[in-house]
Design a protein around this motif. Structure first.
Motif, mmCIF file in Angstrom:
data_model
loop_
_atom_site.group_PDB
_atom_site.id
_atom_site.type_symbol
_atom_site.label_atom_id
_atom_site.label_comp_id
_atom_site.label_asym_id
_atom_site.label_seq_id
_atom_site.Cartn_x
_atom_site.Cartn_y
_atom_site.Cartn_z
ATOM 1 N N ILE A 1 -71.995 -27.023 13.183
ATOM 2 C CA ILE A 1 -70.947 -26.527 14.072
ATOM 3 C C ILE A 1 -69.853 -25.848 13.257
ATOM 4 N N SER A 2 -69.419 -24.700 13.755
ATOM 5 C CA SER A 2 -68.299 -24.012 13.117
ATOM 6 C C SER A 2 -67.003 -24.477 13.793
ATOM 7 N N GLY A 3 -66.151 -25.165 13.029
ATOM 8 C CA GLY A 3 -64.879 -25.646 13.571
ATOM 9 C C GLY A 3 -64.017 -24.505 14.048
ATOM 10 N N ASN A 4 -63.983 -23.409 13.241
ATOM 11 C CA ASN A 4 -63.216 -22.203 13.615
ATOM 12 C C ASN A 4 -63.598 -21.719 14.999
ATOM 13 N N MET A 5 -64.910 -21.442 15.140
ATOM 14 C CA MET A 5 -65.402 -20.806 16.349
ATOM 15 C C MET A 5 -65.233 -21.710 17.568
ATOM 16 N N THR A 6 -65.511 -23.010 17.389
ATOM 17 C CA THR A 6 -65.440 -23.931 18.527
ATOM 18 C C THR A 6 -64.009 -24.089 19.022
ATOM 19 N N ALA A 7 -63.063 -24.197 18.081
ATOM 20 C CA ALA A 7 -61.652 -24.293 18.476
ATOM 21 C C ALA A 7 -61.221 -23.017 19.193
ATOM 22 N N VAL B 1 -68.033 -27.958 27.489
ATOM 23 C CA VAL B 1 -69.037 -27.965 26.416
ATOM 24 C C VAL B 1 -68.377 -27.807 25.044
ATOM 25 N N GLN B 2 -67.424 -26.886 24.952
ATOM 26 C CA GLN B 2 -66.802 -26.613 23.652
ATOM 27 C C GLN B 2 -65.933 -27.783 23.195
ATOM 28 N N LEU B 3 -65.263 -28.440 24.128
ATOM 29 C CA LEU B 3 -64.470 -29.613 23.737
ATOM 30 C C LEU B 3 -65.399 -30.715 23.226
ATOM 31 N N TYR B 4 -66.562 -30.856 23.870
ATOM 32 C CA TYR B 4 -67.525 -31.849 23.406
ATOM 33 C C TYR B 4 -68.007 -31.516 21.999
ATOM 34 N N GLN B 5 -68.341 -30.245 21.759
ATOM 35 C CA GLN B 5 -68.782 -29.816 20.431
ATOM 36 C C GLN B 5 -67.674 -30.029 19.401
ATOM 37 N N LEU B 6 -66.427 -29.761 19.810
ATOM 38 C CA LEU B 6 -65.302 -29.938 18.890
ATOM 39 C C LEU B 6 -65.177 -31.406 18.495
ATOM 40 N N SER B 7 -65.417 -32.298 19.467
ATOM 41 C CA SER B 7 -65.329 -33.731 19.160
ATOM 42 C C SER B 7 -66.452 -34.145 18.214
ATOM 43 N N ARG B 8 -67.634 -33.580 18.380
ATOM 44 C CA ARG B 8 -68.751 -33.874 17.472
ATOM 45 C C ARG B 8 -68.422 -33.386 16.058
ATOM 46 N N TRP B 9 -67.861 -32.199 15.976
ATOM 47 C CA TRP B 9 -67.488 -31.621 14.683
ATOM 48 C C TRP B 9 -66.443 -32.485 13.999
ATOM 49 N N ALA B 10 -65.380 -32.869 14.783
ATOM 50 C CA ALA B 10 -64.288 -33.653 14.207
ATOM 51 C C ALA B 10 -64.791 -35.002 13.686
ATOM 52 N N ALA C 1 -67.866 -35.649 12.653
ATOM 53 C CA ALA C 1 -68.700 -35.416 11.472
ATOM 54 C C ALA C 1 -67.840 -35.094 10.254
ATOM 55 N N GLN C 2 -66.684 -34.459 10.480
ATOM 56 C CA GLN C 2 -65.805 -34.105 9.354
ATOM 57 C C GLN C 2 -64.944 -35.278 8.908
ATOM 58 N N GLY C 3 -64.914 -36.334 9.707
ATOM 59 C CA GLY C 3 -64.111 -37.495 9.336
ATOM 60 C C GLY C 3 -62.685 -37.445 9.838
ATOM 61 N N TYR C 4 -62.400 -36.514 10.755
ATOM 62 C CA TYR C 4 -61.034 -36.421 11.272
ATOM 63 C C TYR C 4 -60.770 -37.468 12.352
ATOM 64 N N VAL C 5 -61.844 -37.961 12.948
ATOM 65 C CA VAL C 5 -61.746 -38.882 14.091
ATOM 66 C C VAL C 5 -62.774 -39.975 13.866
ATOM 67 N N TYR C 6 -62.412 -41.219 14.172
ATOM 68 C CA TYR C 6 -63.401 -42.291 14.075
ATOM 69 C C TYR C 6 -63.953 -42.590 15.448
#
Lengths: 109, 98
Positions: free
Chosen positions: B43-49, B82-91, B93-98
Motif C-alpha cells: 500500500i502506498s501511504g501517499n496515494m491512500t491518504a 475503502v480508502q480509510l480501511y486501506q489507510l488503517s491497514r497501512w498504518a 503495518a507501518q507501526g503507527y497504530v497498534y
C-alpha cells in the motif's frame, strides 16, 4: 485593471469560494502522489489502481467540459492524472513483460 | 419499461458523460477492494491518504455540481470507506497504530 480581473476570478462560479475550485485543486495531490511513487520499484505499482487513474483521467477530461459550471481546473488536473497513470502503467509493463530476458541474465551472474 | 426508457434518455443517463464519468470513478472502489487482498506492504501511504481527502471533497462536489450527480456521490462515499480501511491497514503495518 488588475483588480477587476482578480474580482472576476474571485467571484467566478468555479472560483475559490466554491467546491468547484477546491475539489479539482486538491485532486492534483493524486497526480503528485503518483509522481512521488515514480521512484518506487515497479513491483509496488498496482495494475488495477493505475488503470483506473488513467481511465478516469481520460473520461473526466471530457466530463469537465460539459458540466455546469464548466471547469477548466478539473480538465487540467484530469489530463495530469491520465499522464501519470499511463506512465506508471508503462513502467510496470516494461518491468513485467519487456525486461524478463535482462533479469535472467543478471541472476545467472 | 417506461422507467428504463426514461433512464436511457435521461440528461444524466448512459448516453452522456455525466453517467460515464462516475462509472469510471467506481473503478477506484473496485481497485481498492482488489487491493485489500494484497499484503499491506504494497500500500502506498501517499496515494491512500490523498484518496481519502479526494473522496471527501468530491462527495461535496457531486452534491453541488449541476446536474446534481447521485451516482458520483455514492461512488465517493464508497471510495472513502475503502480508502480509510486501506489507510488503517497501512498504518498498522507501518507501526503507527497498534
Amino acid at each position: 485593471m488588475a483588480a477587476a480581473k482578480f474580482q472576476a476570478l474571485w467571484n467566478h462560479p468555479a472560483g475559490p469560494k466554491t467546491i468547484h475550485f477546491w475539489a479539482p485543486t486538491f485532486k492534483w495531490v493524486i497526480s503528485i502522489a503518483n509522481v512521488a511513487d515514480f521512484s518506487k520499484p515497479p513491483e509496488m505499482i498496482s495494475y488495477p489502481h493505475q488503470m483506473v487513474v488513467a481511465c478516469t483521467g481520460i473520461i473526466w477530461s471530457r466530463y469537465s467540459l460539459v458540466i455546469t459550471p464548466r471547469n477548466l481546473n478539473l480538465f487540467s488536473v484530469n489530463i495530469g492524472m491520465a499522464s501519470t497513470g499511463l506512465y506508471q502503467l508503462s513502467r510496470k509493463v516494461r518491468e513485467d513483460y519487456l525486461s524478463d530476458g535482462k533479469e535472467e541474465h543478471v541472476e545467472e551472474q | 419499461m417506461a422507467a428504463l426508457r426514461a433512464f436511457w434518455n435521461s440528461p444524466v443517463g448512459p448516453k452522456t458523460t455525466h453517467f460515464w464519468g462516475p462509472v469510471a470513478n467506481w473503478g477506484f472502489v473496485t481497485a481498492g477492494l482488489v487491493d485489500t487482498q494484497k499484503p499491506p506492504e504494497m500500500i502506498s501511504g501517499n496515494m491512500t491518504a490523498a484518496m481519502c481527502v479526494y473522496s471527501g471533497l468530491f462527495m461535496r462536489f457531486a452534491w453541488m455540481v449541476r446536474p446534481r450527480n447521485y451516482l458520483l456521490l455514492a461512488c465517493h462515499v464508497s471510495n472513502e470507506a475503502v480508502q480509510l480501511y486501506q489507510l488503517s491497514r497501512w498504518a498498522k503495518a507501518q507501526g503507527y497504530v497498534y
